[in-house]
Design a protein around this motif. Structure first.
Motif, PDB file in Angstrom:
ATOM      1  N   LEU A   1       0.821  -1.213   0.000  1.00 49.94           N
ATOM      2  CA  LEU A   1       0.000   0.000   0.000  1.00 49.94           C
ATOM      3  C   LEU A   1       0.856   1.264   0.000  1.00 49.94           C
ATOM      4  N   LYS A   2       1.904   1.261   0.809  1.00 51.80           N
ATOM      5  CA  LYS A   2       2.737   2.462   0.901  1.00 51.80           C
ATOM      6  C   LYS A   2       3.548   2.661  -0.373  1.00 51.80           C
TER       7      LYS A   2
ATOM      8  N   THR B   1       2.737   1.593  -3.372  1.00 52.90           N
ATOM      9  CA  THR B   1       1.787   2.014  -4.409  1.00 52.90           C
ATOM     10  C   THR B   1       1.505   3.504  -4.304  1.00 52.90           C
ATOM     11  N   ARG B   2       1.355   4.014  -3.079  1.00 47.45           N
ATOM     12  CA  ARG B   2       1.101   5.438  -2.885  1.00 47.45           C
ATOM     13  C   ARG B   2       2.294   6.273  -3.353  1.00 47.45           C
TER      14      ARG B   2
ATOM     15  N   CYS C   1       4.410   5.511  -5.705  1.00 47.62           N
ATOM     16  CA  CYS C   1       4.411   5.494  -7.168  1.00 47.62           C
ATOM     17  C   CYS C   1       3.333   6.421  -7.732  1.00 47.62           C
ATOM     18  N   GLU C   2       2.137   6.335  -7.182  1.00 46.14           N
ATOM     19  CA  GLU C   2       1.037   7.167  -7.698  1.00 46.14           C
ATOM     20  C   GLU C   2       1.283   8.648  -7.456  1.00 46.14           C
ATOM     21  N   ASP C   3       1.926   8.994  -6.345  1.00 43.30           N
ATOM     22  CA  ASP C   3       2.245  10.396  -6.069  1.00 43.30           C
ATOM     23  C   ASP C   3       3.213  10.974  -7.094  1.00 43.30           C
TER      24      ASP C   3
ATOM     25  N   ARG D   1       2.273   3.880 -12.050  1.00 46.23           N
ATOM     26  CA  ARG D   1       1.271   2.916 -11.616  1.00 46.23           C
ATOM     27  C   ARG D   1       1.925   1.556 -11.378  1.00 46.23           C
TER      28      ARG D   1
END
Length: 199
Positions: A121-122, A124-125, A127-129, A133
């Motif tokens: 989860l962290k 992924t966040r 990467c998205e920031d 993706r």
């Protein structure tokens, strides 16, 4: 160009975030690799702390695998604690050269699911920031498996179940070419394939 440089800069922030997530204050350790030749030593200055080379020119295609052992006791996330004995292994590409994907694989034997979920989860966040993706893929997408023997032929490209990242190279050629023109075209394509940066 400028767009590629901006992409490289954003990916560098992802690597810094991954390093901070996995190692916290202990960041900066040397990754292990059994296949990194001495000739790569001069590239170290261009590499991230995790050993990933950021290729802004797009002139490098050979990718080797690096690995890092990650101990939960040293991670920077909510479920980490100093007494934890959990750990997992990260395997990842030593080169990021867009538009090719960057492959990162997690493997574990002794790690609680709460830590794995928190890491995913962290990360992924992070990467998205930075405009990237994370795509979860089955292992067969990363490492193509042999096709059933009954469909094998002398064409090695079709002897494996090649999914998204290992699809065969296809080129649509004009169907109206004479044998001489097709031979000349094939020779020109081969010359282009052997010239830098492909050769």
């Amino acid at each position: 160009g400028a767009r590629r440089s901006a992409l490289i800069a954003r990916f560098a922030r992802i690597l810094a975030g991954l390093e901070e997530l996995c190692f916290g204050a202990g960041a900066g350790r040397t990754p292990s690799s059994s296949s990194t030749p001495p000739s790569f030593a001069s590239d170290q200055a261009k590499r991230s702390p995790m050993g990933v080379q950021l290729n802004a020119k797009g002139d490098r295609f050979l990718v080797r695998r690096l690995s890092r052992s990650v101990k939960v006791s040293g991670m920077n996330m909510s479920s980490a604690h100093a007494q934890s004995r959990d750990w997992f292994e990260l395997f990842y590409d030593d080169l990021f050269s867009p538009p090719k994907p960057f492959i990162l694989v997690m493997q574990w034997m002794v790690c609680s699911s709460v830590h794995l979920v928190n890491f995913r989860l962290k990360f992924t966040r992070i990467c998205e920031d930075n405009g990237f993706r994370v795509l979860r893929l089955p292992i067969a997408s990363l490492f193509p498996q042999p096709a059933p023997p009954e469909v094998w032929s002398t064409e090695k490209e079709t002897n494996f179940d090649r999914l998204a990242f290992h699809s065969p190279r296809l080129m649509r050629l004009p169907g109206s070419l004479s044998p001489e023109a097709r031979g000349e075209l094939n020779a020109r394509l081969l010359e282009a394939w052997l010239r830098p940066p492909l050769g």
